[in-house]
Every structure is written in C-alpha cells, then in structure tokens.
Design an enzyme around this catalytic site. Structure first.
Site, PDB file in Angstrom:
ATOM      1  N   CYS A  42      10.877 -16.624 -36.224  1.00 42.42           N
ATOM      2  CA  CYS A  42       9.446 -16.480 -35.951  1.00 42.42           C
ATOM      3  C   CYS A  42       8.698 -15.931 -37.157  1.00 42.42           C
ATOM      4  CB  CYS A  42       9.273 -15.560 -34.740  1.00 42.42           C
ATOM      5  SG  CYS A  42       7.606 -14.980 -34.504  1.00 42.42           S
ATOM      6  N   ILE A 184       5.800 -28.429 -32.886  1.00 39.52           N
ATOM      7  CA  ILE A 184       5.973 -28.187 -34.326  1.00 39.52           C
ATOM      8  C   ILE A 184       5.618 -29.443 -35.128  1.00 39.52           C
ATOM      9  CG2 ILE A 184       7.645 -27.557 -36.118  1.00 39.52           C
ATOM     10  CD1 ILE A 184       9.052 -25.782 -34.051  1.00 39.52           C
ATOM     11  N   GLU A 203       7.115 -40.847 -32.734  1.00 39.14           N
ATOM     12  CA  GLU A 203       7.602 -40.186 -31.519  1.00 39.14           C
ATOM     13  C   GLU A 203       8.325 -41.204 -30.650  1.00 39.14           C
ATOM     14  OE1 GLU A 203       7.670 -36.994 -30.032  1.00 39.14           O
ATOM     15  OE2 GLU A 203       8.693 -38.159 -28.480  1.00 39.14           O
ATOM     16  N   ALA A 316       8.649 -17.534 -29.130  1.00 38.89           N
ATOM     17  CA  ALA A 316       8.862 -16.125 -29.465  1.00 38.89           C
ATOM     18  C   ALA A 316       8.511 -15.219 -28.288  1.00 38.89           C
ATOM     19  CB  ALA A 316       8.014 -15.766 -30.687  1.00 38.89           C
ATOM     20  N   HIS A 445     -21.830 -14.542 -22.532  1.00 38.42           N
ATOM     21  CA  HIS A 445     -22.564 -15.677 -23.091  1.00 38.42           C
ATOM     22  C   HIS A 445     -23.125 -15.311 -24.454  1.00 38.42           C
ATOM     23  CE1 HIS A 445     -25.202 -19.178 -23.193  1.00 38.42           C
ATOM     24  NE2 HIS A 445     -26.167 -18.371 -23.580  1.00 38.42           N
TER      25      HIS A 445
END
Ligand code: FAD
Length: 466
Positions: A42, A184, A203, A316, A445
């Site tokens: 990490c 990642i 992918e 983590a 706001h």
C-alpha cells in the site's frame, strides 16, 4: 530462550501494521516482523504512490484548462522525474511517520523474514544474515500479495511491466497496452492517457470495472474513449512478440497490437509461500490463500491471517478492518465480522468511482425487487463551479410491499471527488437505513455531496431540484 510476546505479526503492510498498532493500543506486547519496509504494498508500491501519480495527472488536466477560468498559463508539460520525486517524498514522509507511531506504541519491529513453525513459534531469518526465534501467545499472518502475471508475459521491466515497475518509470512510453480493466488497470490507463501516452485498454470480460454498477462503468468508458483511450472488452490475449523497440500483443480474432510497453494488471496473488506453512497445519487453498473463518482464525488455534493473504477484497482498508477483528478476537471481545458485501470501494481513475453495497445488477441477481434513482453532476452547482460535471450518483433501494423505495441497498457514484463523498453513502448502506431516514438529513450547499441527498430524496417521491 526465545523472546515472548502477546502477539507476533508476520508482515508489516496495512494488515500487519494495523494489527500491531491496534493491539499495542489495547495494551498487548507486539512483535512485528518485516523484511522490507513497514507500510507494505500500500505505502511503497500501491495505494499511496499510485494515487500520487493520479494527482499529478489531475493537476496536469486542471492546468491545461486553466484558461476556462480566466487563468492564463502556457501549455503544461509533464516532468516525470519531478513527479516521481514528489511521489517518493510523500511515500517517505508517511513511512517515517508510520515508523514513529510503531516506536511510540512500543511495538518491537524486527527486520527479517518470519517463518511460522507451529504452536506460537516464529523463526526469523534476520536481514543481517543471523537468525532469531520469537514466541507469541497468538500469531497473525499478514504477508500480503504480489502482482499476478499471465502466461506468455514474463515481466522484464522493458516490454512487460506490472504496477511495481510503472510506479518507478523513468520515462513515459509513447504507446502502452494495459491488460486488465479492474481498478488498478483503469487507474493506470487514466494516468498514462492524461500525461500523453497513447493507451489501449484490453479486458477479457464484457465490461470494464467489474463490481461497479453498469451505469457507473459506462460513464468511465465514455470518458476514456473521449480522452483517446482505445478500450477493447471481451478480448482474449494469447501472448506477445518483442521486436527491437516495440512489442506486438497477440489477440484471438484481431490483428496484433504494436506498443512500446505492456502493463499487466490482472490482479494479485497471495504471498503465502514466504511463511513456510508446509506441515504446520495452517490450511491454504489451491490459489495460495490462507483459509480463515469469519473472525480471521486459521485452521490452527492461536493463529490468525488478515489482508491480501486471505480470499477477501484486496484493499488496504479491508486489511485494517480484518486486523481489528483479529485483535479483538485475541482479546476475547467477540468482534463483529467484516460484511464483505458492503465494504467501501474507491477507484481513482478520472472520473473517480466509489461505491458500497449492491449495484442494480447484483441486487436483482440477489432476488431483490428494486427501485433506483440516478442524478447527474451536471445539475449540481459545485460540480459546475469546479468545472468537472461528468458523472452521476445512483442509489439502489429495495421496493417495499406497497411499491415504495425502502432500505438503501447500494450507492454507486462516478464523478468529481466521489471517493471523498462515499462516507455517508457507506454509512447509509451499512446502517440499513431507509431512503426516508436518509432524506431527512441536510446536505450543506453548495457541495458535491448534495447530489447524494437529491438522489435519495427523489426516491421518497418528492425531489427538490432534480
Ligand atoms: P501487503 O501490503 O502486501 O504487505 C505485506 C508485507 O509483508 C510486505 O511489506 C512484505 O514485505 C511483508 N512480508 C511478506 N512475507 C514476509 C515474511 N515471511 N516475513 C516478513 N515480512 C514479510 N488498496 C486500497 O484500499 N486502495 C487503493 O487505492 C489501492 N490502490 C492500489 C494500487 C496498486 C497499484 C496496488 C498494487 C494495490 C493497491 N491497493 C489499494 C491494494 C493494497 O495495496 C493492498 O490491499 C494492501 O497493501 C494489502 O495489505 P497487506 O498488509 O495484506 O499486504
């Protein structure tokens, strides 16, 4: 005689150091064994350095459009060496801070490789070449994980990189193929594209960012395409063929893709082999994960395992949570197990993604009748002010018997600083709050978080703005 401790922890990443700090805070004597640097993946090769680079990309994008705000600049250029130096300064400062806190809590930190030897015994091969044995009334295994690769893609630091090498680049490639569009992979694709690298994101699954709601993943997909990232889903990669200065990535059913660099980002594998578990009775599954029950107890009484070493989300903050569960269990405090279906996820690509609980798809798959509400950041004042109105908030609620929206099952967000806005959505999901209960609360706001309030309020049947 071996030194005795209440708890011996092997591995000083988020899982291990959190166990050490939390245990020490509860008055336990702790020995923490780490062969590299406390902070683990990490701090040194993951969350912190990766987010630091993404922040540099954010500054780059902001400066590039400074003219829109009436701030005249010259066109920005990326000085990678300076970026990397800054990243290292941030990492080193946090590392020194962590060492200081461990010392302050009187944790005995030993530099070496810990091997579990049964009972409460851990043998340590010290980094100076000598050895030492320590005894713990309890032992926590937290040796973490390392990047996974795929067959045919041996990491050589030149044509094939993992996250470890990307975080140490000394020059940017001209073109890159990022394999794997999980958190990642998407973060690296986003960073590289923002600093001028021509990126192809490959992918195998039909959609990027599995786990995120499809509406959220589609916003990221559109943004990536608009920024010139060539996103290809459903591809099967078979290997690569290095040439002089480029390599050709081979895929089934399409022409090879010629790139300077391939970034393999297909997840991580547990590092159980570093612990010497053979013959100790600690059971490990066929993928190398240490088997645990819901309070992180292994198959050997007195031994717990936490973090990336076990088959739970490799994050983590999950390591932190599991460390707390293990220490509370050691203290006999009957800890509440981690509810893995409702943990917070934060992904720092541009636009950012954050979610907790069910997506619309997973809620339906789980058999819920759902009511959903979606609101866009382009209707939010603060998002327009910061000039970053791309994205949406989606709330998924269970339908009540009378057809109204009831319990909040999930909140999925994409857009400006959503990783910082997830907190109240996470609480709503985990508190099993209803939309009426959440809608009661006031959002300041003008803030980005008003969009969450609006989205929930719309589910009560009475929206304010949207
Ligand atoms: P690790 O962090 O891997 O630590 C294990 C430690 O044990 C290491 O320091 C290792 O040296 C040591 N060790 C191993 N074996 C031994 C032994 N036998 N003796 C002594 N020491 C040993 N998570 C998030 O939540 N948010 C993010 O934004 C995020 N971004 C990421 C980005 C990248 C590029 C990567 C790679 C990961 C990211 N993660 C993120 C995941 C996160 O880093 C891990 O989930 C986390 O570090 C796991 O903690 P751990 O303690 O289980 O293991």
């Amino acid at each position: 005689m071996a030194d005795q401790f209440d708890v011996v922890v092997i591995g000083g990443g988020p899982g291990g150091y959190a166990a050490a700090l939390y245990g020490a805070a509860a008055g336990l004597s702790i020995c923490l064994i780490e062969y590299d640097k406390v902070g683990g993946t990490c701090l040194h090769r993951g969350c912190i350095p990766a987010k630091e680079l993404l922040e540099s990309a954010h500054v780059f994008r902001t400066v590039a459009r400074a003219g829109d705000f009436g701030v005249e600049t010259t066109s920005p250029t990326m000085q990678l060496a300076t970026t990397m130096e800054r990243k290292q300064r941030v990492v080193d400062a946090l590392w020194k801070g962590l060492e200081g806190v461990l010392k302050g809590r009187k944790v005995t930190t030993i530099a070496g490789t810990g091997r579990y030897r049964g009972g409460g015994t851990v043998e340590i091969e010290l980094n100076d070449g000598s050895s030492q044995t320590v005894e713990g009334r309890s032992v926590i295994l937290a040796s973490g994980s390392v990047p996974r690769t795929i067959p045919g893609f041996d990491v050589d630091g030149r044509f094939v990189l993992t996250s470890d090498e990307v975080l140490e680049l000394d020059a940017l490639p001209r073109t890159a193929a990022v394999i794997g569009a999980g958190a990642i992979g998407c973060e690296f694709a986003s960073f590289l594209a923002d600093v001028g690298v021509q990126v192809t994101l490959l992918e195998g699954l039909p959609k990027i960012l599995p786990g995120a709601d499809a509406d959220v993943a589609n916003v990221v997909l559109r943004s990536f395409k608009k920024r010139g990232i060539d996103v290809r889903t459903g591809v099967r990669i078979t290997g690569h063929e290095p040439g002089e200065s480029t390599t050709r990535v081979q895929m089934e059913g399409s022409e090879p893709l010629e790139v300077d660099t391939v970034v393999v980002s297909v997840g991580r594998r547990p590092l159980s082999e570093s612990l010497g578990l053979d013959g100790t009775g600690v059971e490990v599954d066929e993928r190398g994960f240490v088997k645990v029950d819901q309070t992180c107890r292994t198959s050997v009484p007195g031994v717990w395992a936490v973090g990336d070493l076990i088959a739970t989300p490799a994050l983590a903050h999950i390591g932190f949570a599991e460390a707390i569960v293990a220490i509370k269990d050691i203290l006999g405090e009957s800890p509440v197990p981690v509810d893995y279906g409702r943990v917070p996820w934060a992904i720092y690509c541009h636009p950012e993604v954050a979610f907790a609980g069910h997506s619309e798809e997973s809620a339906r798959e789980a058999g819920y009748d759902v009511v959903v509400s979606k609101h866009q950041y382009r209707g939010n004042g603060r998002a327009m002010i910061v000039g970053d109105p791309e994205g949406l908030v989606k709330v998924i609620a269970a339908k009540t018997d009378d057809g109204r929206a009831g319990q909040v099952l999930g909140v999925h967000m994409v857009g400006p600083w959503v990783t910082e806005q997830l907190g109240q959505a996470y609480l709503a999901v985990n508190w099993e709050a209803t939309v009426d209960e959440v809608a009661h609360y006031i959002q300041p706001h003008p803030t980005l978080s008003e969009l969450f309030g609006e989205t929930v309020m719309a589910l009560t049947g009475r929206a304010l703005h949207g």
